[in-house]
Design an enzyme around this catalytic site. Structure first.
Site, mmCIF file in Angstrom:
data_model
loop_
_atom_site.group_PDB
_atom_site.id
_atom_site.type_symbol
_atom_site.label_atom_id
_atom_site.label_comp_id
_atom_site.label_asym_id
_atom_site.label_seq_id
_atom_site.Cartn_x
_atom_site.Cartn_y
_atom_site.Cartn_z
ATOM 1 N N ASP A 403 16.599 14.922 45.449
ATOM 2 C CA ASP A 403 17.717 15.039 44.495
ATOM 3 C C ASP A 403 17.596 13.959 43.415
ATOM 4 O O ASP A 403 16.784 13.046 43.525
ATOM 5 C CB ASP A 403 19.025 14.869 45.291
ATOM 6 C CG ASP A 403 20.270 15.221 44.469
ATOM 7 O OD1 ASP A 403 20.157 15.966 43.479
ATOM 8 O OD2 ASP A 403 21.359 14.725 44.829
ATOM 9 N N GLU A 406 15.671 13.767 37.926
ATOM 10 C CA GLU A 406 15.450 14.190 36.521
ATOM 11 C C GLU A 406 14.698 13.121 35.729
ATOM 12 O O GLU A 406 13.989 13.509 34.802
ATOM 13 C CB GLU A 406 16.783 14.515 35.859
ATOM 14 C CG GLU A 406 17.415 15.799 36.383
ATOM 15 C CD GLU A 406 17.894 15.697 37.842
ATOM 16 O OE1 GLU A 406 18.312 14.584 38.226
ATOM 17 O OE2 GLU A 406 17.826 16.680 38.576
ATOM 18 N N ASP A 477 23.988 21.616 40.592
ATOM 19 C CA ASP A 477 25.446 21.634 40.755
ATOM 20 C C ASP A 477 26.118 22.777 40.011
ATOM 21 O O ASP A 477 26.728 22.581 38.951
ATOM 22 C CB ASP A 477 26.023 20.289 40.303
ATOM 23 C CG ASP A 477 25.487 19.156 41.154
ATOM 24 O OD1 ASP A 477 24.871 19.435 42.203
ATOM 25 O OD2 ASP A 477 25.680 17.991 40.775
HETATM 26 O O1 MIG Z 1 25.603 12.588 42.261
HETATM 27 O O2 MIG Z 1 23.975 13.821 47.089
HETATM 28 O O3 MIG Z 1 23.014 18.223 43.175
HETATM 29 O O4 MIG Z 1 23.632 18.885 45.814
HETATM 30 O O5 MIG Z 1 25.321 17.114 47.209
HETATM 31 C C1 MIG Z 1 25.627 13.686 43.105
HETATM 32 C C2 MIG Z 1 25.185 14.282 46.590
HETATM 33 C C3 MIG Z 1 24.375 13.691 43.927
HETATM 34 C C4 MIG Z 1 23.827 16.008 43.530
HETATM 35 C C5 MIG Z 1 23.242 17.234 44.149
HETATM 36 C C6 MIG Z 1 24.177 17.735 45.217
HETATM 37 C C7 MIG Z 1 24.400 16.660 46.249
HETATM 38 C C8 MIG Z 1 24.970 15.402 45.573
HETATM 39 N N1 MIG Z 1 24.055 14.952 44.524
#
Ligand code: MIG
Length: 763
Positions: A403, A406, A477
């Site tokens: 996650d 980017e 998201d």
């Molecule tokens: O700032 O890890 O897209 O699936 O649950 C949020 C917490 C960070 C973004 C991800 C989401 C995840 C969430 N993350």
């Protein structure tokens, strides 16, 4: 900008052109794939691995002041200013450079823009200053597909997008130009022709698909090389295969990954996870995976485990494993700045983190507080990060979810001038931004391969072209809104056309509160999407299957069970997909590109060639206008046969998602299980829909790479004139089916099976 064409030099399949003010080259990759290049050859591709060039006969000749490069299938005209025009071998124009005047929009003055912005508007400030642009003429019959993970509808005509991996928390509506992934590949479908263009440039790039003008479309970049591949083909599937031939085929996933995944931000303690697992089994929702979001970590430190809430993670994972659950853990690239925390200390000592142009280690803020970012483009860092996966695999973690790559921060984009590495070259964030998530996924993939040994299961949010070699992806998201359920179909279809076969959305929606009806309609769609995971944010209403009472639970279960029944069909699609490069989920236009009715069909899709899904994506709707392409189809629920080539209304009460099966299809199915592998499957069960067709079914251990050494069985099933033959055409795996069970027209026949060729008359 290049000036007059002066001379050329042919060096095998590469033709160098000298212009008055620069040079360029055309490279014949295959008979149907041509690379157009000008720039710095030391910048290597982040998408294409290895040499893709195949031997192809090509010639260069002079025609009316241009040079023409001919292959067996194409004629490419090169003219002054490095104008490049593509024709087929019959001299039909496929794609020509635009030579007319541009119709750039006048930009509103900056003071006015500032006022708009002050009032809270997101202003459109793209003024079109690009390092270079490739402008192609439009004839008027174009539709555009692909472009990776974009919002909006299936056909991208009249829209403009950007490639810049972006973590955008506001609702992903159809004017949003960039989401988490950048896949600079699109397909142009014309009345009689189809082709693809892959712009292999990692810098921020721009795609205007006839929005600025009806006369042309263009792609452009701020920096990097003029470097694109023209991919021709007789059909749209040829073009997709051409693109995945270049950027890589997805390895067959482990079979359990095709099951249902349950997630939430977050399941916060061992007690909670164990209770969840128990509840899933008690309610008989088939399920293979539980996802652990950031709270399993100690203070959000990557590669740690919060011992106060998860006393012995290894025991928990092993107990869950006995119940058929595989655990997937999230990891974030941001490493907490904390002396004594080994990941930070090691990275610091070895110079593994990104720096500022002045040479200081760059910090920003994410979940752990102050963090530093690994420089994945450096090979030692990639190896280091892949070795870190051992911490997870040693505990029994079976998949890793990447996650925030980017890369993301709590303060927006990282500055473009930060120092990153590309191989052994020092470079900047601007060049490496769009591949940061890609490289993180690659490191994760390699770590899992090394330390778990099975086919790695990685999910990523950010990536670039070619990521299918290492990872699956979800669309980040989304919101629990009907518009996002509606968008999920074209979004996943376009990702699939862009090489990413194993994709999914958060079922139920991630941000904001879902509703019982939305959850039902989403699971009816989600159970057919390749990656099938229910996930939601911490501040939202619960959306596990039982959250809304018995009726919702019953319908939810019905669709998860349907998915489990069809897992062997999905598995076969992935198995053959590794060879063909074709995706599992397909917009109808991929298979029926000559059918005008499907060019803009946004609310139906195919799974392989056999299944057509027409989900309900509108609140309150209990019927749906379904379009079926020409040919005979069967209603999956009633088995009624329907002649396609027309639209009709299908009743779709809340427990019904319309599904159709193409005549001549053979669907392998499984008996109901709580998880993949719960039962020993000794019967090859085939659900047969009369007509003519062939089908390939694969059988192997479902988790190791030994299929690549031939350790698998392949069955060829042929259906013609009410006769079905089943034959094992590759016999490499020792576990065989003992029975063959055939369902057709409401009848069932079961016979012993010993891998020999069997022929059955279906009557
Ligand atoms: O700032 O890890 O897209 O699936 O649950 C949020 C917490 C960070 C973004 C991800 C989401 C995840 C969430 N993350």
């Amino acid at each position: 900008m290049f000036g007059n064409l002066l001379s050329y030099e042919k060096d095998g399949q590469v033709i160098h052109f000298q212009f008055a003010k620069g040079s360029g080259q055309i490279e014949v990759i295959t008979n149907t794939i041509i690379r157009v290049f000008s720039g710095d050859e030391t910048i290597h591709s982040q998408a294409i691995e290895g040499d893709k060039r195949q031997e192809a006969v090509c010639s260069v000749s002079h025609v009316n002041g241009s040079l023409v490069v001919r292959t067996k299938s194409l004629a490419v005209y090169i003219s002054d200013d490095f104008k490049v025009d593509f024709y087929d071998n019959q001299n039909h124009s496929l794609c020509l450079d635009y030579r007319g005047v541009r119709h750039q929009r006048t930009v509103v003055n900056t003071e006015e823009l500032a006022l708009m912005e002050k009032e809270g508007h997101a202003v459109n400030s793209n003024v079109g200053i690009h390092k270079f642009e490739v402008v192609k003429a439009m004839d008027g019959d174009e539709s555009f597909y692909g472009l990776g993970d974009k919002t909006g509808f299936l056909n991208k005509r009249h829209y403009a997008y950007e490639m810049w991996n972006t973590d955008n928390p506001s609702p992903h509506v159809d004017w949003v130009k960039a989401l988490y992934k950048s896949i600079p590949f699109f397909i142009t479908l014309k009345k009689n022709y189809v082709y693809g263009i892959f712009f292999d440039n990692t810098y921020k790039s721009y795609f205007d698909m006839g929005k600025e003008s009806e006369d042309y479309f263009y792609f452009a970049s701020d920096n990097g090389n003029l470097n694109y591949y023209f991919i021709a083909g007789d059909t749209m599937t040829d073009v997709v295969s051409g693109y995945t031939y270049l950027t890589g085929h997805m390895p067959v996933p482990q079979e359990w990954t095709l099951g249902y995944h349950q997630s939430r931000w977050s399941y916060k303690s061992e007690t909670e996870v164990r209770a969840l697992a128990q509840k899933i089994r008690d309610e008989h929702i088939p399920c293979d995976a539980i996802h652990m979001d950031i709270d399993y970590m100690d203070s959000f430190k990557v590669f740690t485990w919060d011992k106060s809430h998860f006393n012995k993670p290894q025991n928990m994972l092993s107990d869950l494993g006995k119940e058929g659950f595989k655990v997937v853990t999230i990891i974030d690239p941001g490493v907490k700045v904390e002396k004594g925390y080994s990941v930070y200390d090691e990275g610091l000592e070895n110079g593994y983190f990104i720096t500022t142009p002045e040479g200081n280690i760059y910090t920003n803020t994410v979940w752990p507080g102050e963090v530093v970012y690994p420089d994945f483009g450096k090979s030692e860092v990639l190896t280091w990060w892949s070795d870190k996966q051992k911490f997870l695999t040693d505990l029994g973690v079976r998949g890793v979810w990447d996650d925030m790559n980017e890369p993301s921060s709590f303060n927006g984009d990282l500055p473009q001038n930060l120092i990153f590495t590309d191989g052994n070259q020092k470079t900047d964030h601007a060049r490496m931004h769009n591949v940061y998530g890609q490289l993180m996924s690659k490191a994760t993939y390699e770590g899992l391969k090394k330390y778990d040994g099975r086919r790695p299961f990685v999910i990523t949010r950010a990536c670039f072209a070619g990521a299918q070699k290492y990872t699956t992806a979800w669309t980040g998201d989304n919101h629990s809104i009907w518009a996002h359920l509606q968008m999920a179909i074209p979004q996943l279809c376009n990702l699939s056309l862009s090489g990413m076969s194993f994709v999914g959305t958060d079922v139920g929606g991630f941000v904001c509160d879902t509703t019982p009806e939305l959850l039902i309609r989403w699971v009816q769609f989600g159970c057919f999407s390749p990656l099938f995971r229910n996930h939601s944010a911490m501040d939202c209403i619960r959306q596990e299957p039982w959250s809304f009472g018995e009726e919702v639970l019953g319908i939810y279960r019905k669709y998860v069970q349907l998915r489990y029944k069809l897992i062997p069909y999905y598995y076969d699609l992935f198995f053959s997909g590794e060879k063909t490069g074709l995706p599992v989920m397909r917009p109808l236009v991929l298979q029926y590109s000559q059918d005008e009715n499907v060019k803009n069909l946004n609310d139906e899709f195919l799974v392989g060639e056999s299944l057509l899904i027409a989900p309900i994506v509108e609140q309150g709707a209990v019927r749906k206008l379904v379009y079926l392409p020409k040919g005979t189809w069967y209603d999956y629920w009633t088995r009624d046969s329907i002649e396609g080539g027309c639209a009709f209304v299908r009743e779709a009460p809340i427990d019904t998602c319309p599904v159709y099966v193409k005549a001549g299809s053979i669907l392998p199915t499984w008996p109901m299980q709580d998880y993949v592998g719960q039962k020993k499957i000794d019967t090859l069960e085939l659900d047969v829909y009369l007509g003519n067709g062939i089908y390939h079914h694969f059988q192997d251990d479902g988790e190791s790479f030994s299929y690549r050494d031939g350790v698998y069985n392949e069955y060829l099933c042929t259906l013609a004139n009410q006769k079905l033959t089943v034959e094992c055409i590759h016999n490499g795996y020792f576990l065989y089916y003992e029975w063959l069970c055939i369902h057709f027209e409401g009848k069932t026949v079961t016979i012993p099976f010993n891998q020999e060729k069997i022929e059955i008359t279906l009557s």
